[in-house]
Design a protein around this motif. Sequence first.
Motif, short mmCIF file in Angstrom:
data_model
loop_
_atom_site.label_atom_id
_atom_site.label_comp_id
_atom_site.label_asym_id
_atom_site.label_seq_id
_atom_site.Cartn_x
_atom_site.Cartn_y
_atom_site.Cartn_z
N VAL A 187 4.40 9.99 -6.26
CA VAL A 187 4.40 8.54 -6.06
C VAL A 187 3.05 8.02 -6.55
O VAL A 187 2.01 8.39 -6.01
CB VAL A 187 4.63 8.17 -4.58
N GLU B 62 8.09 -0.29 -2.48
CA GLU B 62 9.12 0.10 -3.45
C GLU B 62 9.00 1.58 -3.80
O GLU B 62 9.99 2.30 -3.89
CB GLU B 62 9.05 -0.77 -4.71
N ASP B 63 7.75 2.03 -4.00
CA ASP B 63 7.52 3.45 -4.31
C ASP B 63 7.97 4.34 -3.16
O ASP B 63 8.62 5.37 -3.38
CB ASP B 63 6.04 3.70 -4.60
N THR C 174 11.80 4.41 -3.00
CA THR C 174 12.33 5.28 -4.05
C THR C 174 12.16 6.75 -3.66
O THR C 174 13.07 7.57 -3.86
CB THR C 174 11.63 4.99 -5.40
N TYR C 175 11.01 7.09 -3.10
CA TYR C 175 10.77 8.46 -2.64
C TYR C 175 11.77 8.85 -1.54
O TYR C 175 12.38 9.92 -1.58
CB TYR C 175 9.33 8.61 -2.14
N LYS D 20 -4.02 5.08 -0.20
CA LYS D 20 -3.70 4.87 -1.62
C LYS D 20 -4.92 4.49 -2.42
O LYS D 20 -5.90 3.98 -1.88
CB LYS D 20 -2.59 3.82 -1.77
#
Length: 129
Positions: A95, A5-6, A9-10, A128
Amino acid sequence: MGMLEDLSTYLAAQGIGTEGTDLFIGAMPDSPDACVAIYQYSGLTPIKAMGIAAGGYVFERPRVNVRVRSTTFVAGQAKAQDVFDKLGGYSNDGVPGIVFVDALQSPFQLGPDENNRQLFGCNFEVVKR
């Protein structure tokens, strides 16, 4: 939000597409003809620091596959290259939790689908926290 999702969105903020309209997570619907989909798949082993308890990883390294579909070869190749340029080399640009994204190869053609639309793909490694 989760990692996909991140990233979606980016990519939407970078002009790759509109989430839920022509930019999708985990599936590529039959329409529209031109769209982008992001999938997660297995990556490399997580990284631990010395002295951290079981399950206490410092970094995870999942991988992401981005697929592009288009009605023409040229448009699909250009969109795949745009994704590659925007996402490959991404480095902690707002992000949450993502340290960097590294392309594993240049975009490649996957061939036409059953409706003769052109498909392209590119794989990325995500680091991450």
